[in-house]
Design a protein around this motif. Structure first.
Motif, PDB file in Angstrom:
ATOM      1  N   THR A  92       0.849  -1.185   0.000  1.00  0.00           N
ATOM      2  CA  THR A  92       0.000   0.000   0.000  1.00  0.00           C
ATOM      3  C   THR A  92       0.890   1.243   0.000  1.00  0.00           C
ATOM      4  O   THR A  92       2.113   1.162  -0.088  1.00  0.00           O
ATOM      5  CB  THR A  92      -0.897   0.005   1.246  1.00  0.00           C
ATOM      6  N   ASN A  93       0.273   2.402   0.135  1.00  0.00           N
ATOM      7  CA  ASN A  93       1.059   3.639   0.171  1.00  0.00           C
ATOM      8  C   ASN A  93       2.000   3.653   1.362  1.00  0.00           C
ATOM      9  O   ASN A  93       3.066   4.245   1.325  1.00  0.00           O
ATOM     10  CB  ASN A  93       0.118   4.854   0.240  1.00  0.00           C
ATOM     11  N   ASP A  94       1.583   3.029   2.456  1.00  0.00           N
ATOM     12  CA  ASP A  94       2.459   2.888   3.614  1.00  0.00           C
ATOM     13  C   ASP A  94       3.352   1.682   3.356  1.00  0.00           C
ATOM     14  O   ASP A  94       2.904   0.552   3.367  1.00  0.00           O
ATOM     15  CB  ASP A  94       1.615   2.661   4.871  1.00  0.00           C
ATOM     16  N   ASP A  95       4.638   1.935   3.099  1.00  0.00           N
ATOM     17  CA  ASP A  95       5.487   0.852   2.615  1.00  0.00           C
ATOM     18  C   ASP A  95       5.814  -0.189   3.681  1.00  0.00           C
ATOM     19  O   ASP A  95       6.559  -1.121   3.426  1.00  0.00           O
ATOM     20  CB  ASP A  95       6.777   1.409   2.001  1.00  0.00           C
ATOM     21  N   SER A  96       5.299  -0.021   4.897  1.00  0.00           N
ATOM     22  CA  SER A  96       5.523  -1.044   5.912  1.00  0.00           C
ATOM     23  C   SER A  96       4.360  -2.025   5.984  1.00  0.00           C
ATOM     24  O   SER A  96       4.414  -2.988   6.731  1.00  0.00           O
ATOM     25  CB  SER A  96       5.718  -0.397   7.291  1.00  0.00           C
ATOM     26  N   GLN A  97       3.314  -1.784   5.203  1.00  0.00           N
ATOM     27  CA  GLN A  97       2.127  -2.626   5.284  1.00  0.00           C
ATOM     28  C   GLN A  97       1.976  -3.480   4.028  1.00  0.00           C
ATOM     29  O   GLN A  97       2.279  -3.050   2.918  1.00  0.00           O
ATOM     30  CB  GLN A  97       0.867  -1.774   5.462  1.00  0.00           C
ATOM     31  N   LYS A  98       1.520  -4.713   4.227  1.00  0.00           N
ATOM     32  CA  LYS A  98       1.200  -5.599   3.122  1.00  0.00           C
ATOM     33  C   LYS A  98      -0.287  -5.896   3.157  1.00  0.00           C
ATOM     34  O   LYS A  98      -0.896  -5.946   4.230  1.00  0.00           O
ATOM     35  CB  LYS A  98       2.001  -6.903   3.217  1.00  0.00           C
ATOM     36  N   VAL A  99      -0.863  -6.076   1.991  1.00  0.00           N
ATOM     37  CA  VAL A  99      -2.276  -6.428   1.906  1.00  0.00           C
ATOM     38  C   VAL A  99      -2.382  -7.912   1.619  1.00  0.00           C
ATOM     39  O   VAL A  99      -1.830  -8.406   0.643  1.00  0.00           O
ATOM     40  CB  VAL A  99      -2.989  -5.605   0.808  1.00  0.00           C
ATOM     41  N   LEU A 100      -3.076  -8.619   2.494  1.00  0.00           N
ATOM     42  CA  LEU A 100      -3.197 -10.069   2.401  1.00  0.00           C
ATOM     43  C   LEU A 100      -4.561 -10.445   1.852  1.00  0.00           C
ATOM     44  O   LEU A 100      -5.570  -9.821   2.192  1.00  0.00           O
ATOM     45  CB  LEU A 100      -3.001 -10.692   3.786  1.00  0.00           C
ATOM     46  N   HIS A 101      -4.574 -11.470   1.042  1.00  0.00           N
ATOM     47  CA  HIS A 101      -5.791 -11.897   0.350  1.00  0.00           C
ATOM     48  C   HIS A 101      -6.148 -13.334   0.717  1.00  0.00           C
ATOM     49  O   HIS A 101      -5.364 -14.031   1.363  1.00  0.00           O
ATOM     50  CB  HIS A 101      -5.597 -11.735  -1.153  1.00  0.00           C
ATOM     51  N   PRO A 102      -7.341 -13.795   0.313  1.00  0.00           N
ATOM     52  CA  PRO A 102      -7.785 -15.138   0.692  1.00  0.00           C
ATOM     53  C   PRO A 102      -6.781 -16.237   0.364  1.00  0.00           C
ATOM     54  O   PRO A 102      -6.048 -16.160  -0.612  1.00  0.00           O
ATOM     55  CB  PRO A 102      -9.085 -15.307  -0.099  1.00  0.00           C
ATOM     56  N   LEU A 103      -6.781 -17.242   1.229  1.00  0.00           N
ATOM     57  CA  LEU A 103      -5.872 -18.395   1.256  1.00  0.00           C
ATOM     58  C   LEU A 103      -4.561 -18.083   1.966  1.00  0.00           C
ATOM     59  O   LEU A 103      -3.695 -18.947   2.043  1.00  0.00           O
ATOM     60  CB  LEU A 103      -5.591 -18.971  -0.136  1.00  0.00           C
ATOM     61  N   CYS A 104      -4.426 -16.866   2.476  1.00  0.00           N
ATOM     62  CA  CYS A 104      -3.250 -16.556   3.278  1.00  0.00           C
ATOM     63  C   CYS A 104      -3.416 -17.162   4.668  1.00  0.00           C
ATOM     64  O   CYS A 104      -4.466 -17.019   5.296  1.00  0.00           O
ATOM     65  CB  CYS A 104      -3.077 -15.046   3.385  1.00  0.00           C
ATOM     66  N   TRP A 105      -2.370 -17.855   5.119  1.00  0.00           N
ATOM     67  CA  TRP A 105      -2.339 -18.416   6.468  1.00  0.00           C
ATOM     68  C   TRP A 105      -1.597 -17.443   7.382  1.00  0.00           C
ATOM     69  O   TRP A 105      -0.580 -16.871   7.004  1.00  0.00           O
ATOM     70  CB  TRP A 105      -1.637 -19.771   6.473  1.00  0.00           C
ATOM     71  N   LEU A 106      -2.103 -17.307   8.600  1.00  0.00           N
ATOM     72  CA  LEU A 106      -1.513 -16.388   9.563  1.00  0.00           C
ATOM     73  C   LEU A 106      -1.237 -17.113  10.873  1.00  0.00           C
ATOM     74  O   LEU A 106      -2.101 -17.800  11.419  1.00  0.00           O
ATOM     75  CB  LEU A 106      -2.457 -15.211   9.828  1.00  0.00           C
ATOM     76  N   ALA A 107      -0.010 -16.940  11.360  1.00  0.00           N
ATOM     77  CA  ALA A 107       0.425 -17.511  12.639  1.00  0.00           C
ATOM     78  C   ALA A 107       0.310 -19.032  12.655  1.00  0.00           C
ATOM     79  O   ALA A 107      -0.041 -19.626  13.674  1.00  0.00           O
ATOM     80  CB  ALA A 107      -0.363 -16.901  13.794  1.00  0.00           C
ATOM     81  N   ASP A 108       0.660 -19.677  11.555  1.00  0.00           N
ATOM     82  CA  ASP A 108       0.576 -21.141  11.520  1.00  0.00           C
ATOM     83  C   ASP A 108       1.594 -21.781  12.463  1.00  0.00           C
ATOM     84  O   ASP A 108       1.470 -22.952  12.820  1.00  0.00           O
ATOM     85  CB  ASP A 108       0.763 -21.673  10.104  1.00  0.00           C
ATOM     86  N   ALA A 109       2.589 -21.022  12.907  1.00  0.00           N
ATOM     87  CA  ALA A 109       3.589 -21.567  13.831  1.00  0.00           C
ATOM     88  C   ALA A 109       2.958 -22.053  15.130  1.00  0.00           C
ATOM     89  O   ALA A 109       3.510 -22.941  15.794  1.00  0.00           O
ATOM     90  CB  ALA A 109       4.659 -20.520  14.129  1.00  0.00           C
ATOM     91  N   ILE A 110       1.790 -21.495  15.504  1.00  0.00           N
ATOM     92  CA  ILE A 110       1.143 -21.906  16.740  1.00  0.00           C
ATOM     93  C   ILE A 110       0.739 -23.370  16.696  1.00  0.00           C
ATOM     94  O   ILE A 110       0.531 -24.015  17.733  1.00  0.00           O
ATOM     95  CB  ILE A 110      -0.095 -21.011  17.025  1.00  0.00           C
ATOM     96  N   LEU A 111       0.653 -23.946  15.514  1.00  0.00           N
ATOM     97  CA  LEU A 111       0.341 -25.372  15.402  1.00  0.00           C
ATOM     98  C   LEU A 111       1.482 -26.236  15.920  1.00  0.00           C
ATOM     99  O   LEU A 111       1.283 -27.407  16.249  1.00  0.00           O
ATOM    100  CB  LEU A 111       0.047 -25.741  13.947  1.00  0.00           C
ATOM    101  N   TRP A 112       2.684 -25.644  15.959  1.00  0.00           N
ATOM    102  CA  TRP A 112       3.866 -26.440  16.273  1.00  0.00           C
ATOM    103  C   TRP A 112       4.618 -25.970  17.521  1.00  0.00           C
ATOM    104  O   TRP A 112       5.253 -26.778  18.196  1.00  0.00           O
ATOM    105  CB  TRP A 112       4.826 -26.414  15.069  1.00  0.00           C
ATOM    106  N   VAL A 113       4.564 -24.685  17.812  1.00  0.00           N
ATOM    107  CA  VAL A 113       5.315 -24.130  18.952  1.00  0.00           C
ATOM    108  C   VAL A 113       4.487 -23.018  19.587  1.00  0.00           C
ATOM    109  O   VAL A 113       3.601 -22.451  18.953  1.00  0.00           O
ATOM    110  CB  VAL A 113       6.673 -23.548  18.494  1.00  0.00           C
ATOM    111  N   PRO A 114       4.762 -22.674  20.853  1.00  0.00           N
ATOM    112  CA  PRO A 114       4.143 -21.474  21.430  1.00  0.00           C
ATOM    113  C   PRO A 114       4.506 -20.257  20.579  1.00  0.00           C
ATOM    114  O   PRO A 114       5.645 -20.126  20.130  1.00  0.00           O
ATOM    115  CB  PRO A 114       4.758 -21.395  22.828  1.00  0.00           C
ATOM    116  N   TRP A 115       3.558 -19.356  20.374  1.00  0.00           N
ATOM    117  CA  TRP A 115       3.786 -18.263  19.434  1.00  0.00           C
ATOM    118  C   TRP A 115       3.242 -16.953  19.970  1.00  0.00           C
ATOM    119  O   TRP A 115       2.162 -16.895  20.574  1.00  0.00           O
ATOM    120  CB  TRP A 115       3.118 -18.580  18.098  1.00  0.00           C
ATOM    121  N   THR A 116       3.990 -15.898  19.737  1.00  0.00           N
ATOM    122  CA  THR A 116       3.551 -14.542  20.024  1.00  0.00           C
ATOM    123  C   THR A 116       3.449 -13.797  18.703  1.00  0.00           C
ATOM    124  O   THR A 116       4.357 -13.882  17.872  1.00  0.00           O
ATOM    125  CB  THR A 116       4.559 -13.817  20.942  1.00  0.00           C
TER     126      THR A 116
END
Length: 245
Positions: A92-116
């Motif tokens: 986006t215009n803010d170069d620190s942000q990404k736009v995520l679309h369907p089928l994106c997985w988020l925080a999948d690490a929690i399936l395997w390890v404690p996650w923050t």
């Protein structure tokens, strides 16, 4: 729940396990997945929150900003091998942000390890996600000893490889560790378990091509001996990951 299965099966490990146990996906969808709805501007999660669930974006769009020690991080996402969970995003215009679309997985690490959570995910349009609870998934697996052992092996290798990453590489977007890197580090029994259903698919596809038969026999021998890892990706394609010895 049947609609949710296609999102769950976009992950190579869950796709493979579905071929091993055809009832696993249904059980997970029935007991471990809950839909979540977000209004525009609503946060799905924020930095330093302890993760209890992972999420799959199924509609709408989320803006994601990674934060490390109170500073935003802008970086290109790592290139994925064919069949890895694909993250479609535009800056986006803010170069620190990404736009995520369907089928994106988020925080999948929690399936395997404690996650923050490592950043902020905010709805930039009305959005829906599926929330997967790892404890409920473990409960489903507890009745399936072989798959529980497979997931335990995956978890151990994932943890080992995750511990080698620097803080900038820790992200909530997609898998932190590509499945192919985890597979090659797993025990022989697990690699064979992952490879057998993939080999079965190949044999079905090439059942009437005699010349291919000899090659598949050699491939089967390599899999059983631990010389080759065969993978089913999230689109049900077969990939030879490579030799392990």
């Amino acid at each position: 729940n049947d609609m949710w299965s296609r999102f769950l099966l976009s992950s190579p490990i869950f796709r493979t396990c579905d071929h091993i146990d055809g009832k696993l996906t249904e059980a997970i969808c029935m007991t471990a997945i809950v839909p979540t709805y977000l209004e525009v501007g609503e946060d799905l999660f924020t930095p330093s929150m302890k993760a209890e669930n992972m999420f799959i974006l199924i509609s709408g769009a989320l803006g994601y900003t990674q934060v490390i020690q109170n500073r935003t991080v802008h970086r290109a996402l790592p290139k994925r091998r064919r069949g890895e969970l694909d993250v479609a995003y535009v800056d986006t215009n803010d170069d620190s942000q990404k736009v995520l679309h369907p089928l994106c997985w988020l925080a999948d690490a929690i399936l395997w390890v404690p996650w923050t959570f490592q950043g902020t995910a905010t709805a930039i349009s009305e959005s829906s996600t599926l929330s997967l609870n790892p404890e409920r998934i473990v409960k489903v697996l507890s009745k399936r000893h072989a798959l529980m052992q497979l997931f335990s092996d995956y978890r151990q290798v994932f943890h080992e490889k995750l511990s080698l990453l620097d803080s900038v590489s820790l992200t909530d977007i997609g898998p932190c560790i590509p499945h192919c890197e985890v597979y090659v580090g797993m025990q022989l029994q697990s690699r064979v378990m992952l490879g057998v259903p993939a080999l079965r698919i190949l044999k079905q596809r090439y059942a009437f091509r005699a010349l291919v038969g000899d090659s598949l026999d050699r491939l089967e021998d390599e899999i059983v001996k631990g010389m080759r890892v065969l993978s089913i990706d999230g689109q049900n394609n077969i990939e030879r990951i490579g030799r392990t010895v």
